[in-house]
Scaffold this active site. Structure first.
Site, PDB file in Angstrom:
ATOM      1  N   TYR A 250      -4.542  -0.976  -1.896  1.00  0.00           N
ATOM      2  CA  TYR A 250      -3.448  -0.014  -1.722  1.00  0.00           C
ATOM      3  C   TYR A 250      -3.531   1.063  -2.796  1.00  0.00           C
ATOM      4  O   TYR A 250      -3.461   2.266  -2.503  1.00  0.00           O
ATOM      5  CB  TYR A 250      -2.110  -0.740  -1.794  1.00  0.00           C
ATOM      6  CG  TYR A 250      -0.916   0.183  -1.899  1.00  0.00           C
ATOM      7  CD1 TYR A 250      -0.501   0.929  -0.795  1.00  0.00           C
ATOM      8  CD2 TYR A 250      -0.218   0.318  -3.099  1.00  0.00           C
ATOM      9  CE1 TYR A 250       0.585   1.790  -0.889  1.00  0.00           C
ATOM     10  CE2 TYR A 250       0.874   1.160  -3.193  1.00  0.00           C
ATOM     11  CZ  TYR A 250       1.271   1.900  -2.089  1.00  0.00           C
ATOM     12  OH  TYR A 250       2.346   2.753  -2.192  1.00  0.00           O
ATOM     13  N   ALA A 251      -3.685   0.652  -4.057  1.00  0.00           N
ATOM     14  CA  ALA A 251      -3.776   1.614  -5.153  1.00  0.00           C
ATOM     15  C   ALA A 251      -4.986   2.525  -4.984  1.00  0.00           C
ATOM     16  O   ALA A 251      -4.906   3.741  -5.226  1.00  0.00           O
ATOM     17  CB  ALA A 251      -3.856   0.874  -6.484  1.00  0.00           C
TER      18      ALA A 251
END
Length: 441
Positions: A250-251
Site C-alpha cells: 500500500y505504501a
C-alpha cells in the site's frame, strides 16, 4: 434505503484561503532513487498481471471470493439526458467565487465528509465511486444517501473507466478534482495485491490522462498517505524526509503515486497537490480501522489484539479527526493554482506540492483502548501481541509546519474529544447485535 440521520459532527463550512505560492518542490531525482522506483514499478506491474486476487477473506473485510469489483471496469449504466441533468445539477455552483469539484471515492469516509463540506459552502460537487466490497458496502450506500439529500450526485463507476471520466468532463468543466478513490488498508495488500495496483496506480494514471486532455485542465488535490514514510525512524515525519523505504505494498503504491504526480506535473503542466493523511478517524469511518473494530468487539465482549514492538516497545499513531482533515483538504483546494497545460500540452511551470495532514500528537494504541473503555463503559479484553510483519509500522508522527504556513492548517480536536463524537455516532448507527438502528436525530 433506510432513512438515516443527517451527517453527524461534520465540519463547519471553512472560508476561502488566500492563494500562496509554494516554495516547496521535489527537486531532481537522483540515479539511485530512479533505479529503486523502476524496480518498484516493474514489480507492481508483475504482481498486477500475474497474480490473481486471493479468495481468503479477512476477519474485518467484506468481499466476495472472486473479488471482481477491483479488477473489472464494469460500471452501472451512465449517460443519457436524465443522467447528464443530474450531473449538471449537482455540479452547479451556488456561491460567489465557488468551484466545481469532481470528488472521486465520494462514498468513502473522507470523501463523504469533504463532499458535504464543499456542498454546504456553495461549491458544485459531483461524486464518483465504484462501491466495492472491501468493507460492508451498505455503509457506503448510507453515506451516499446522506449526500444525495444534500444535493450531491454520486456517479457509480470505476476510476479506470476512461470513457466515463471523459464523459463527466464533457458534461461539466470541472475546475478542480479531489481524488480520494483508492484501495485502502495495509494488511489487505498481502491477500489482494492486484487491487492496489488497479486502484492506486492505474486509477491515478487513468484520471491524470483524462485531466491532462481537458480544456481547461483542472487543478488536482489527491490523497497520498503517511505510510510513505515507511521505515523512517526520524520523528516527526517531514515532507523533506526521504520516503524510499516503504513497509507495505500500500505504501509503495502511494509513493509511486507521488512520483507519477511529479511526472504529469513536469510534462503536462497539471497543478497537483498531494496530502499525506495520518490515521483519520471519526463518525462514518472505515470498519477496517482499529478504533472502529475495537469499539465493535469491546461491545460484543470479544478479545481485541493490541500490538507492541520489539522489547515491549509502544505502538503509537498520530490520530487525526475527520473535521481537521476536511479543513486541510478544502484549504488545499482553495490554494491550488491553475494548471498550465491545454489539450495535453504544457505551457509553463505548474504548481506541485505535498503536505502532511496530521494531529502532531501521537497516542499509544493502548491509550486509545483505555479511552474507548471509558466512553463505552465496558472493560476491554486485551490480548497483547507482537507487531507482525504485515506492513504495520511502530509509530507515525506528523510535522505539519509546512501545511500551517501554506494552508493555515491547524488541527483542533484531541483524541478524547474525537472518540467521544465517534462513539456517539456508532451507538446511534448500530444497535445491539450489529444491526443498524433506525434513524435518530
Amino acid at each position: 434505503m433506510k432513512q438515516m440521520s443527517h451527517l453527524d459532527h461534520t465540519p463547519s463550512t471553512p472560508g476561502k484561503f488566500k492563494m500562496e505560492k509554494s516554495a516547496y518542490s521535489y527537486g531532481r531525482l537522483r540515479l539511485t532513487k530512479l533505479t529503486f522506483w523502476s524496480f518498484v514499478f516493474v514489480g507492481l506491474i508483475f504482481i498486477f498481471f500475474y497474480r490473481s486476487p486471493s479468495s481468503s477473506p479477512s476477519s474485518t473485510v467484506y468481499h466476495s471470493p472472486s473479488d471482481p469489483s477491483r479488477r473489472s471496469l464494469r460500471t452501472s449504466s451512465w449517460g443519457g439526458p436524465d443522467w447528464e441533468k443530474r450531473v449538471r445539477s449537482s455540479a452547479r455552483i451556488r456561491s460567489r467565487n465557488g468551484m466545481s469539484v469532481l470528488v472521486t471515492g465520494a462514498a468513502g469516509f473522507v470523501g463523504t465528509h469533504v463532499s458535504a463540506a464543499l456542498k454546504r459552502r456553495g461549491d458544485g460537487v459531483v461524486g464518483l465511486d465504484n462501491f466495492n466490497d472491501y468493507y460492508d458496502p451498505s455503509l457506503k450506500r448510507d453515506r451516499q444517501a446522506l449526500l444525495e439529500r444534500a444535493g450531491v450526485f454520486i456517479v457509480e463507476g470505476d476510476i479506470n473507466d476512461v470513457g466515463l471520466l471523459k464523459k463527466l468532463f464533457e458534461v461539466v468543466r470541472f475546475s478542480h478534482v479531489m481524488h480520494l478513490a483508492a484501495q485502502a488498508g495495509v494488511r489487505y495488500a498481502m491477500q489482494n495485491p492486484g487491487s492496489y495496483v488497479h486502484s492506486n496506480i492505474a486509477g491515478l494514471v487513468s484520471l491524470l490522462e483524462v485531466c491532462k486532455e481537458a480544456n481547461p485542465q483542472p487543478a488536482i488535490v489527491w490523497a497520498s498517505s503517511s505510510s510513505v514514510y515507511g521505515l523512517n525512524t526520524k520523528v516527526p515525519f517531514s515532507e523533506k524526509d526521504k520516503t524510499d523505504q516503504p513497509a507495505s505494498l500500500y505504501a509503495a503504491t502511494k509513493k509511486a503515486g507521488e512520483e507519477i504526480a511529479h511526472t504529469y506535473n513536469h510534462i503536462y503542466g497539471l497543478s497537483l497537490t498531494g496530502l499525506r493523511f495520518f490515521t483519520v478517524y471519526g463518525p462514518w469511518g472505515r470498519p477496517d480501522m482499529a478504533y472502529f473494530f475495537f469499539t465493535r468487539d469491546i461491545l460484543k465482549g470479544k478479545r481485541i489484539s493490541i500490538f507492541e514492538a520489539a522489547n515491549h516497545g509502544t505502538v503509537a499513531r498520530d490520530f487525526t479527526y475527520i473535521d481537521d482533515i476536511v479543513k486541510g483538504c478544502l484549504a488545499a483546494l482553495d490554494t491550488a493554482e491553475k494548471s498550465t497545460g491545454s489539450g495535453g500540452k504544457k505551457k509553463g511551470p505548474a504548481q506541485l506540492r505535498v503536505f502532511n495532514l496530521g494531529n502532531t500528537s501521537p497516542v499509544p494504541v493502548s491509550d486509545l483502548v483505555s479511552i474507548l473503555e471509558r466512553l463505552l463503559k465496558v472493560k476491554a479484553k486485551r490480548n497483547i501481541m507482537k507487531l507482525p510483519r504485515n506492513g504495520d509500522v511502530q509509530f507515525t508522527h506528523a510535522n505539519i509546519s509546512f501545511a500551517q504556513r501554506q494552508l493555515g492548517y491547524k488541527p483542533t480536536t484531541d483524541l478524547q474529544s474525537g472518540l467521544k463524537k465517534f462513539v456517539r455516532w456508532y451507538l446511534s448507527y448500530y444497535s445491539v447485535g450489529g444491526k443498524k438502528a433506525h434513524a435518530r436525530r
